[in-house]
Design a protein around this motif. Structure first.
Motif, mmCIF file in Angstrom:
data_model
loop_
_atom_site.group_PDB
_atom_site.id
_atom_site.type_symbol
_atom_site.label_atom_id
_atom_site.label_comp_id
_atom_site.label_asym_id
_atom_site.label_seq_id
_atom_site.Cartn_x
_atom_site.Cartn_y
_atom_site.Cartn_z
ATOM 1 N N TYR A 148 0.841 -1.180 0.000
ATOM 2 C CA TYR A 148 0.000 0.000 0.000
ATOM 3 C C TYR A 148 0.879 1.233 0.000
ATOM 4 N N PRO A 149 0.568 2.200 -0.838
ATOM 5 C CA PRO A 149 1.358 3.428 -0.820
ATOM 6 C C PRO A 149 1.194 4.146 0.517
ATOM 7 N N GLU A 150 2.306 4.613 1.034
ATOM 8 C CA GLU A 150 2.294 5.282 2.333
ATOM 9 C C GLU A 150 3.223 6.484 2.286
ATOM 10 N N LEU A 151 2.789 7.553 2.910
ATOM 11 C CA LEU A 151 3.590 8.768 3.028
ATOM 12 C C LEU A 151 3.771 9.040 4.516
ATOM 13 N N THR A 152 5.027 9.137 4.973
ATOM 14 C CA THR A 152 5.296 9.372 6.381
ATOM 15 C C THR A 152 6.202 10.582 6.550
ATOM 16 N N GLY A 153 6.109 11.174 7.708
ATOM 17 C CA GLY A 153 6.969 12.294 8.043
ATOM 18 C C GLY A 153 7.249 12.295 9.535
ATOM 19 N N SER A 154 8.452 12.698 9.887
ATOM 20 C CA SER A 154 8.848 12.760 11.291
ATOM 21 C C SER A 154 9.573 14.060 11.565
ATOM 22 N N TYR A 155 9.407 14.567 12.770
ATOM 23 C CA TYR A 155 10.136 15.738 13.229
ATOM 24 C C TYR A 155 10.628 15.442 14.646
ATOM 25 N N ILE A 156 11.912 15.605 14.870
ATOM 26 C CA ILE A 156 12.477 15.430 16.197
ATOM 27 C C ILE A 156 13.267 16.681 16.521
ATOM 28 N N GLY A 157 12.749 17.476 17.430
ATOM 29 C CA GLY A 157 13.405 18.709 17.857
ATOM 30 C C GLY A 157 13.597 18.672 19.363
ATOM 31 N N VAL A 158 14.570 17.890 19.806
ATOM 32 C CA VAL A 158 14.838 17.743 21.235
ATOM 33 C C VAL A 158 16.276 18.128 21.537
ATOM 34 N N ASP A 159 16.541 18.439 22.797
ATOM 35 C CA ASP A 159 17.884 18.865 23.190
ATOM 36 C C ASP A 159 18.872 17.706 23.292
ATOM 37 N N ASN A 160 18.383 16.473 23.512
ATOM 38 C CA ASN A 160 19.269 15.320 23.662
ATOM 39 C C ASN A 160 18.479 14.085 23.235
ATOM 40 N N ARG A 161 18.934 13.380 22.218
ATOM 41 C CA ARG A 161 18.170 12.242 21.695
ATOM 42 C C ARG A 161 18.160 11.034 22.625
ATOM 43 N N LEU A 162 19.172 10.869 23.480
ATOM 44 C CA LEU A 162 19.168 9.749 24.423
ATOM 45 C C LEU A 162 18.289 10.019 25.630
ATOM 46 N N PHE A 163 18.307 11.272 26.120
ATOM 47 C CA PHE A 163 17.506 11.635 27.286
ATOM 48 C C PHE A 163 16.982 13.054 27.111
ATOM 49 N N PRO A 164 15.923 13.226 26.315
ATOM 50 C CA PRO A 164 15.407 14.573 26.069
ATOM 51 C C PRO A 164 14.787 15.195 27.315
ATOM 52 N N LEU A 221 3.855 11.524 11.526
ATOM 53 C CA LEU A 221 2.632 11.558 10.732
ATOM 54 C C LEU A 221 2.705 10.476 9.665
ATOM 55 N N ALA A 222 1.568 9.879 9.347
ATOM 56 C CA ALA A 222 1.520 8.882 8.278
ATOM 57 C C ALA A 222 0.152 8.895 7.622
ATOM 58 N N THR A 223 0.138 8.652 6.342
ATOM 59 C CA THR A 223 -1.114 8.457 5.611
ATOM 60 C C THR A 223 -0.881 7.343 4.602
ATOM 61 N N ARG A 224 -1.887 6.511 4.407
ATOM 62 C CA ARG A 224 -1.787 5.420 3.432
ATOM 63 C C ARG A 224 -3.153 5.196 2.820
ATOM 64 N N ALA A 225 -3.145 4.546 1.677
ATOM 65 C CA ALA A 225 -4.406 4.308 0.963
ATOM 66 C C ALA A 225 -4.328 2.988 0.209
ATOM 67 N N GLY A 226 -5.498 2.447 -0.063
ATOM 68 C CA GLY A 226 -5.598 1.229 -0.857
ATOM 69 C C GLY A 226 -6.794 1.326 -1.782
ATOM 70 N N SER A 227 -6.668 0.704 -2.947
ATOM 71 C CA SER A 227 -7.746 0.733 -3.928
ATOM 72 C C SER A 227 -7.954 -0.666 -4.495
ATOM 73 N N GLU A 228 -9.204 -1.075 -4.580
ATOM 74 C CA GLU A 228 -9.515 -2.372 -5.181
ATOM 75 C C GLU A 228 -9.041 -2.419 -6.630
ATOM 76 N N ALA A 229 -9.059 -1.268 -7.299
ATOM 77 C CA ALA A 229 -8.623 -1.212 -8.694
ATOM 78 C C ALA A 229 -7.134 -1.511 -8.840
ATOM 79 N N LEU A 230 -6.380 -1.355 -7.717
ATOM 80 C CA LEU A 230 -4.935 -1.599 -7.757
ATOM 81 C C LEU A 230 -4.535 -2.853 -6.977
ATOM 82 N N GLY A 231 -5.513 -3.729 -6.682
ATOM 83 C CA GLY A 231 -5.192 -4.999 -6.045
ATOM 84 C C GLY A 231 -5.503 -5.097 -4.562
ATOM 85 N N SER A 232 -5.962 -4.049 -3.941
ATOM 86 C CA SER A 232 -6.322 -4.100 -2.521
ATOM 87 C C SER A 232 -7.626 -4.870 -2.345
#
Length: 189
Positions: A1-17, A25-36
């Motif tokens: 299924y086609p999927e579009l994802t996005g991430s944002y990480i704006g923290v001061d420390n990735r191990l212990f923010p 964010l994510a969005t996905r779709a399926g169509s019977e016309a394309l095999g779903s």
């Protein structure tokens, strides 16, 4: 299924923010016309906000929301349905425990999900050991949410490879339910 994802990480420390925000964010779709097996459109978002309190403590607020538009949810694979319950969802409930169920209490998944959590961590004299208290709530649902809430406490250790968390939680919707124990390693970004 086609999927579009996005991430944002704006923290001061990735191990212990201690300060910052993480969004997914994510969005996905399926169509019977394309095999779903069914036509569907799905959107999902999650976020975590970290706020340091004083020199050693922190407040962590987390939320998740997702929705699926389809006329035949059961035709979708279980991996594309929404579930709630467990350590990264609603602590106090077993994995996938919250949501629609059929035959012998089998979790079928849902069209929608909403969860939220508030957690406060206190570290002893700025050292690597600490404790936490938290409350989680949410639901996986098709039409109307049946919110389940869990509360708990936890032990924390800031290890050299990231946080180690052990939580004990209890669901408030069923007073006779058992306590749940969770182990997590690494930052929740």
């Amino acid at each position: 299924y086609p999927e579009l994802t996005g991430s944002y990480i704006g923290v001061d420390n990735r191990l212990f923010p201690r300060h910052g925000l993480s969004l997914n964010l994510a969005t996905r779709a399926g169509s019977e016309a394309l095999g779903s097996d069914t036509n569907f459109l799905q959107g999902w978002a999650s976020g975590t906000w970290f706020q340091g309190v004083g020199e050693a403590d922190r407040l962590i607020v987390r939320g998740e929301a997702g929705a699926t538009w389809t006329s035949d949810l059961v035709a979708m694979p279980p991996s594309l349905r929404f579930f709630a319950g467990g350590d990264r969802s609603i602590r106090g409930y077993a994995w996938r425990e919250v949501g629609p169920r059929i035959l012998d209490d089998y979790a079928v998944g849902a069209k929608n999900v909403v969860t939220a959590s508030v957690e406060y961590e206190h570290y002893l004299k700025g050292g690597p050991w600490g404790a936490a208290v938290f409350v989680d709530t949410g639901s996986a649902f098709d039409s109307k949410p049946d919110l389940h809430t869990g509360i708990g406490i936890g032990a924390r250790w800031r290890s050299p490879v990231g946080p180690v968390r052990i939580d004990v939680a209890h669901g408030l919707n069923d007073p006779d339910s058992s306590f749940q124990i969770y182990l997590n390693i690494g930052a929740d970004l």
